[in-house]
Motif scaffolding. Structure first.
Motif, PDB file in Angstrom:
ATOM      1  N   THR A  90       0.835  -1.197   0.000  1.00 61.64           N
ATOM      2  CA  THR A  90       0.000   0.000   0.000  1.00 61.64           C
ATOM      3  C   THR A  90       0.870   1.247   0.000  1.00 61.64           C
ATOM      4  OG1 THR A  90      -1.826  -1.081   1.144  1.00 61.64           O
ATOM      5  CG2 THR A  90      -1.670   1.318   1.350  1.00 61.64           C
ATOM      6  N   SER A  91       0.717   2.061  -1.010  1.00 65.03           N
ATOM      7  CA  SER A  91       1.551   3.248  -1.195  1.00 65.03           C
ATOM      8  C   SER A  91       0.986   4.109  -2.309  1.00 65.03           C
ATOM      9  CB  SER A  91       2.986   2.878  -1.601  1.00 65.03           C
ATOM     10  OG  SER A  91       3.706   2.249  -0.578  1.00 65.03           O
ATOM     11  N   MET A  92       1.497   5.320  -2.383  1.00 66.72           N
ATOM     12  CA  MET A  92       1.348   6.115  -3.584  1.00 66.72           C
ATOM     13  C   MET A  92       2.505   5.711  -4.505  1.00 66.72           C
ATOM     14  SD  MET A  92      -0.540   8.491  -4.990  1.00 66.72           S
ATOM     15  CE  MET A  92      -1.272   9.574  -3.775  1.00 66.72           C
ATOM     16  N   TYR A  93       2.182   5.381  -5.741  1.00 69.23           N
ATOM     17  CA  TYR A  93       3.194   4.943  -6.706  1.00 69.23           C
ATOM     18  C   TYR A  93       3.446   6.058  -7.722  1.00 69.23           C
ATOM     19  CZ  TYR A  93       3.199   0.193  -4.936  1.00 69.23           C
ATOM     20  OH  TYR A  93       3.347  -0.921  -4.138  1.00 69.23           O
ATOM     21  N   TYR A  94       4.725   6.337  -7.920  1.00 68.33           N
ATOM     22  CA  TYR A  94       5.133   7.408  -8.831  1.00 68.33           C
ATOM     23  C   TYR A  94       6.036   6.853  -9.917  1.00 68.33           C
ATOM     24  CZ  TYR A  94       3.914  10.388  -4.828  1.00 68.33           C
ATOM     25  OH  TYR A  94       3.271  11.007  -3.786  1.00 68.33           O
ATOM     26  N   CYS A  95       5.866   7.322 -11.138  1.00 66.68           N
ATOM     27  CA  CYS A  95       6.872   7.041 -12.152  1.00 66.68           C
ATOM     28  C   CYS A  95       7.720   8.288 -12.348  1.00 66.68           C
ATOM     29  CB  CYS A  95       6.263   6.566 -13.464  1.00 66.68           C
ATOM     30  SG  CYS A  95       5.328   7.775 -14.418  1.00 66.68           S
ATOM     31  N   MET A  96       8.935   8.073 -12.763  1.00 67.67           N
ATOM     32  CA  MET A  96       9.870   9.178 -12.934  1.00 67.67           C
ATOM     33  C   MET A  96      10.920   8.819 -13.975  1.00 67.67           C
ATOM     34  SD  MET A  96      13.158   8.507 -11.620  1.00 67.67           S
ATOM     35  CE  MET A  96      13.686  10.076 -10.962  1.00 67.67           C
ATOM     36  N   THR A  97      11.565   9.838 -14.487  1.00 66.98           N
ATOM     37  CA  THR A  97      12.721   9.635 -15.334  1.00 66.98           C
ATOM     38  C   THR A  97      13.878  10.426 -14.744  1.00 66.98           C
ATOM     39  OG1 THR A  97      13.581   9.757 -17.589  1.00 66.98           O
ATOM     40  CG2 THR A  97      12.089  11.527 -16.913  1.00 66.98           C
ATOM     41  N   PRO A  98      15.031   9.768 -14.582  1.00 66.00           N
ATOM     42  CA  PRO A  98      16.164  10.437 -13.919  1.00 66.00           C
ATOM     43  C   PRO A  98      16.714  11.587 -14.759  1.00 66.00           C
ATOM     44  CG  PRO A  98      16.468   8.048 -14.011  1.00 66.00           C
ATOM     45  CD  PRO A  98      15.324   8.373 -14.908  1.00 66.00           C
ATOM     46  N   ALA A  99      17.410  12.492 -14.084  1.00 70.47           N
ATOM     47  CA  ALA A  99      18.108  13.556 -14.792  1.00 70.47           C
ATOM     48  C   ALA A  99      19.206  12.962 -15.663  1.00 70.47           C
ATOM     49  CB  ALA A  99      18.703  14.541 -13.795  1.00 70.47           C
ATOM     50  N   ILE A 100      19.405  13.565 -16.821  1.00 72.31           N
ATOM     51  CA  ILE A 100      20.495  13.146 -17.693  1.00 72.31           C
ATOM     52  C   ILE A 100      21.001  14.373 -18.433  1.00 72.31           C
ATOM     53  CG2 ILE A 100      18.873  12.475 -19.521  1.00 72.31           C
ATOM     54  CD1 ILE A 100      20.957  10.326 -20.338  1.00 72.31           C
ATOM     55  N   GLY A 101      22.337  14.591 -18.366  1.00 70.39           N
ATOM     56  CA  GLY A 101      22.893  15.794 -18.975  1.00 70.39           C
ATOM     57  C   GLY A 101      22.257  17.021 -18.367  1.00 70.39           C
ATOM     58  N   SER A 102      21.795  17.911 -19.224  1.00 69.74           N
ATOM     59  CA  SER A 102      21.179  19.144 -18.747  1.00 69.74           C
ATOM     60  C   SER A 102      19.689  19.000 -18.470  1.00 69.74           C
ATOM     61  CB  SER A 102      21.387  20.263 -19.778  1.00 69.74           C
ATOM     62  OG  SER A 102      20.790  19.894 -21.010  1.00 69.74           O
ATOM     63  N   ARG A 103      19.118  17.852 -18.788  1.00 68.79           N
ATOM     64  CA  ARG A 103      17.690  17.644 -18.543  1.00 68.79           C
ATOM     65  C   ARG A 103      17.474  17.204 -17.114  1.00 68.79           C
ATOM     66  NH1 ARG A 103      14.483  13.557 -18.079  1.00 68.79           N
ATOM     67  NH2 ARG A 103      15.747  11.926 -19.068  1.00 68.79           N
ATOM     68  N   PRO A 104      16.558  17.859 -16.401  1.00 69.83           N
ATOM     69  CA  PRO A 104      16.305  17.472 -15.008  1.00 69.83           C
ATOM     70  C   PRO A 104      15.483  16.190 -14.922  1.00 69.83           C
ATOM     71  CG  PRO A 104      14.770  19.182 -15.655  1.00 69.83           C
ATOM     72  CD  PRO A 104      15.734  19.007 -16.814  1.00 69.83           C
ATOM     73  N   ALA A 105      15.362  15.671 -13.739  1.00 65.29           N
ATOM     74  CA  ALA A 105      14.453  14.564 -13.492  1.00 65.29           C
ATOM     75  C   ALA A 105      13.011  15.062 -13.539  1.00 65.29           C
ATOM     76  CB  ALA A 105      14.739  13.952 -12.125  1.00 65.29           C
ATOM     77  N   TYR A 106      12.125  14.167 -13.936  1.00 60.37           N
ATOM     78  CA  TYR A 106      10.694  14.484 -13.933  1.00 60.37           C
ATOM     79  C   TYR A 106       9.947  13.381 -13.189  1.00 60.37           C
ATOM     80  CZ  TYR A 106      11.575  18.058 -17.458  1.00 60.37           C
ATOM     81  OH  TYR A 106      12.029  19.164 -18.126  1.00 60.37           O
ATOM     82  N   TRP A 107       8.887  13.800 -12.498  1.00 65.18           N
ATOM     83  CA  TRP A 107       8.044  12.886 -11.733  1.00 65.18           C
ATOM     84  C   TRP A 107       6.594  13.071 -12.155  1.00 65.18           C
ATOM     85  CZ3 TRP A 107       9.762   9.618  -7.714  1.00 65.18           C
ATOM     86  CH2 TRP A 107      11.112   9.751  -7.372  1.00 65.18           C
ATOM     87  N   GLY A 108       5.851  11.970 -12.081  1.00 65.68           N
ATOM     88  CA  GLY A 108       4.421  12.064 -12.257  1.00 65.68           C
ATOM     89  C   GLY A 108       3.752  12.468 -10.959  1.00 65.68           C
TER      90      GLY A 108
END
Length: 117
Positions: A90-108
């Motif tokens: 039981t949790s809140m589930y988040y997807c994300m993409t890690p930062a790479i180069g100059s692009r930051p990480a993003y989260w849903g």
């Protein structure tokens, strides 16, 4: 603009299954690593699973053998098939993409999974 949108959460009983999806936009999706994290009540956010651009997968010890992460590059979607669910999932589930180069990480924004009898 990068967006990650989770869906598929809900209330299930112990032992049942759920399939979460993470739909992305604004990314060169085939080249992108996507991960799932979760945060339960009163707990820190923890890693669940990850799929890299080659299709390689990684899992936390707590979900290995029960959860399966997959990707559909044509649809820019990553799925998390969760089987044999336990109350401790039981949790809140988040997807994300890690930062790479100059692009930051993003989260849903997250999707809630509740496992309870």
């Amino acid at each position: 603009q990068v967006q990650l949108v989770e869906s598929g959460g809900g209330l299930v009983q112990p032992g049942e299954s759920l399939r979460l999806t993470c739909t992305s936009s604004g990314l060169i999706f085939p080249d992108t690593t996507i991960a799932w994290y979760r945060q339960g009540p009163g707990k820190e956010r923890e890693f669940v699973a990850q799929i890299i651009y080659t299709g390689g997968t990684y899992y936390s010890d707590s979900v290995r053998g029960r959860f399966q992460i997959s990707r559909d590059n044509a649809k820019s979607v990553v799925s998390l098939q969760m089987n044999s669910l336990k109350p401790e999932d039981t949790s809140m589930y988040y997807c994300m993409t890690p930062a790479i180069g100059s692009r930051p990480a993003y989260w849903g924004q997250g999707t809630q999974v509740t496992v309870s009898s």
